[in-house]
Scaffold this motif. Structure first.
Motif, PDB file in Angstrom:
ATOM      1  N   ALA A 101     -25.330  60.133  -6.978  1.00  0.00           N
ATOM      2  CA  ALA A 101     -24.327  61.179  -7.208  1.00  0.00           C
ATOM      3  C   ALA A 101     -22.935  60.621  -6.992  1.00  0.00           C
ATOM      4  CB  ALA A 101     -24.581  62.357  -6.273  1.00  0.00           C
ATOM      5  N   ALA A 102     -21.986  61.175  -7.716  1.00  0.00           N
ATOM      6  CA  ALA A 102     -20.598  60.755  -7.553  1.00  0.00           C
ATOM      7  C   ALA A 102     -20.178  60.910  -6.097  1.00  0.00           C
ATOM      8  CB  ALA A 102     -19.698  61.588  -8.454  1.00  0.00           C
ATOM      9  N   GLY A 103     -19.538  59.883  -5.552  1.00  0.00           N
ATOM     10  CA  GLY A 103     -19.130  59.913  -4.150  1.00  0.00           C
ATOM     11  C   GLY A 103     -20.201  59.451  -3.193  1.00  0.00           C
ATOM     12  N   GLY A 104     -21.401  59.156  -3.725  1.00  0.00           N
ATOM     13  CA  GLY A 104     -22.482  58.646  -2.880  1.00  0.00           C
ATOM     14  C   GLY A 104     -23.140  59.676  -2.001  1.00  0.00           C
ATOM     15  N   SER A 105     -23.040  60.978  -2.383  1.00  0.00           N
ATOM     16  CA  SER A 105     -23.593  62.038  -1.532  1.00  0.00           C
ATOM     17  C   SER A 105     -25.083  62.286  -1.756  1.00  0.00           C
ATOM     18  CB  SER A 105     -22.825  63.343  -1.766  1.00  0.00           C
ATOM     19  OG  SER A 105     -22.920  63.731  -3.132  1.00  0.00           O
ATOM     20  N   ALA A 106     -25.700  61.620  -2.723  1.00  0.00           N
ATOM     21  CA  ALA A 106     -27.127  61.774  -2.973  1.00  0.00           C
ATOM     22  C   ALA A 106     -27.621  60.562  -3.752  1.00  0.00           C
ATOM     23  CB  ALA A 106     -27.415  63.058  -3.748  1.00  0.00           C
ATOM     24  N   ILE A 107     -28.886  60.204  -3.521  1.00  0.00           N
ATOM     25  CA  ILE A 107     -29.526  59.085  -4.219  1.00  0.00           C
ATOM     26  C   ILE A 107     -30.932  59.518  -4.611  1.00  0.00           C
ATOM     27  CG2 ILE A 107     -30.353  56.704  -4.050  1.00  0.00           C
ATOM     28  CD1 ILE A 107     -28.134  56.276  -1.917  1.00  0.00           C
ATOM     29  N   PHE A 108     -31.295  59.238  -5.846  1.00  0.00           N
ATOM     30  CA  PHE A 108     -32.631  59.534  -6.368  1.00  0.00           C
ATOM     31  C   PHE A 108     -33.215  58.236  -6.905  1.00  0.00           C
ATOM     32  CE2 PHE A 108     -35.248  60.068 -10.111  1.00  0.00           C
ATOM     33  CZ  PHE A 108     -36.150  61.061  -9.782  1.00  0.00           C
ATOM     34  N   ALA A 109     -34.477  57.967  -6.569  1.00  0.00           N
ATOM     35  CA  ALA A 109     -35.129  56.767  -7.095  1.00  0.00           C
ATOM     36  C   ALA A 109     -36.615  57.034  -7.263  1.00  0.00           C
ATOM     37  CB  ALA A 109     -34.907  55.576  -6.167  1.00  0.00           C
ATOM     38  N   GLY A 110     -37.154  56.601  -8.409  1.00  0.00           N
ATOM     39  CA  GLY A 110     -38.573  56.776  -8.669  1.00  0.00           C
ATOM     40  C   GLY A 110     -39.135  55.586  -9.404  1.00  0.00           C
ATOM     41  N   SER A 111     -40.412  55.288  -9.150  1.00  0.00           N
ATOM     42  CA  SER A 111     -41.112  54.211  -9.849  1.00  0.00           C
ATOM     43  C   SER A 111     -42.345  54.801 -10.521  1.00  0.00           C
ATOM     44  CB  SER A 111     -41.512  53.102  -8.872  1.00  0.00           C
ATOM     45  OG  SER A 111     -42.364  53.611  -7.856  1.00  0.00           O
ATOM     46  N   PRO A 112     -42.826  54.185 -11.598  1.00  0.00           N
ATOM     47  CA  PRO A 112     -43.945  54.751 -12.361  1.00  0.00           C
ATOM     48  C   PRO A 112     -45.192  54.975 -11.500  1.00  0.00           C
ATOM     49  CG  PRO A 112     -42.909  52.963 -13.580  1.00  0.00           C
ATOM     50  CD  PRO A 112     -42.298  52.944 -12.214  1.00  0.00           C
ATOM     51  N   GLY A 113     -45.793  56.155 -11.652  1.00  0.00           N
ATOM     52  CA  GLY A 113     -47.043  56.454 -10.976  1.00  0.00           C
ATOM     53  C   GLY A 113     -46.920  56.935  -9.553  1.00  0.00           C
ATOM     54  N   HIS A 114     -45.703  57.105  -9.063  1.00  0.00           N
ATOM     55  CA  HIS A 114     -45.508  57.497  -7.666  1.00  0.00           C
ATOM     56  C   HIS A 114     -44.504  58.644  -7.580  1.00  0.00           C
ATOM     57  CE1 HIS A 114     -47.648  53.924  -6.238  1.00  0.00           C
ATOM     58  NE2 HIS A 114     -46.978  53.250  -7.148  1.00  0.00           N
TER      59      HIS A 114
END
Length: 272
Positions: free
Chosen positions: A44-57
């Protein structure tokens, strides 16, 4: 509102934000996901949130607790649109997981199922158990059949499903080959195991903690984990792990070793 980051150094740089570092024990698995070349990462702009995903998980989501509710809601709605109807599930701080799951379910007509709650722990000071016989050593290739049996037992104890030990043999061999699987030995016999699963800049995460049922209540798991913590401290990192909230025995073991809780995460799966 959200920017996509390349996995690897660009994504890892987002995890150096002071906002995230303050909560990185609970969200430590984001380090591993952001390293993986096939991962999808947004910040998110300003670093207030991070999302990360990998296949199958499950994807993992961190949101700054200080973010006002209205801004958080806008961020989550925008993230739901970005991810599309592709997610297996979401893991996040329980309130954030629930809100994201509700928004995602409403948009894509899936059913959120709350599978597991976990407590994140870190160990600032190790309390080594006393009067536990045995010693720690790295697992070696000849241990693979027994480790496969341990892994089958772990699957049943931790997740409630039975698998044949033979099916775990490739996983056992690969985990041993990493050099990060350790076993506690009593009278030349392996009685417990633990795995240093991943190292991030400041922490190392332990998993696969298992002792066969007939050998429990003798301090073997405590001794194994404490000894692994000692190895991690020698690397100038802090040991951390996730514990299933439905298993009070394992939580008690970790607390007795010196692990301190650092917040809960909820695991939500999306069923069609």
């Amino acid at each position: 509102m959200w920017e996509r980051l390349l996995p690897g150094e660009q994504a890892m740089d987002a995890l150096r934000s002071p906002l995230f570092v303050a909560d990185e024990v609970r969200m430590n698995l984001l380090h591993r996901i952001c390293e993986m070349s096939q991962s999808v990462v947004y910040r998110a702009a300003g670093g207030s949130a991070i999302f990360a995903g990998s296949p199958g998980h499950n994807a993992w989501l961190w949101v700054d607790e200080a973010l006002p509710e209205e801004e958080r809601l806008l961020l989550l709605k925008a993230l739901v649109r970005l991810t599309g109807h592709t997610l297996r599930g979401i893991t996040a701080e329980p309130r954030h997981a629930k809100r994201f799951a509700e928004l995602y379910a409403a948009r894509y007509r899936v059913r959120p199922e709350y599978k597991m709650g976990m407590e994140a722990y870190y160990c600032p000071d190790i309390c080594y158990p006393v009067a536990v016989e045995g010693e720690l050593r790295p697992a070696v290739s000849s241990d693979a059949p027994l480790i496969a049996d341990f892994m089958a037992g772990f699957a049943e104890s931790a997740y409630g499903y039975k698998v044949h030990p033979a099916s775990q043999l490739p996983v056992a061999e690969n985990t041993i080959a990493s050099g990060n699987l350790y076993i506690w030995i009593v009278d030349k016999t392996p009685v417990s195991m633990a795995h240093i699963a991943h190292r991030s800049p400041r922490h190392a995460r332990i998993n696969y903690v298992y002792t066969p049922l007939a050998l429990r209540k003798r301090g073997y798991a405590s001794a194994t984990v404490a000894a692994c913590c000692g190895l991690i401290v020698q690397e100038n990192r802090v040991p951390m792990l996730y514990a299933d909230l439905t298993n009070p025995d394992s939580n008690k073991v970790y607390q007795n070793i010196g692990f301190v809780d650092s917040g809960k995460v909820a695991d939500v799966r999306f069923e069609t």
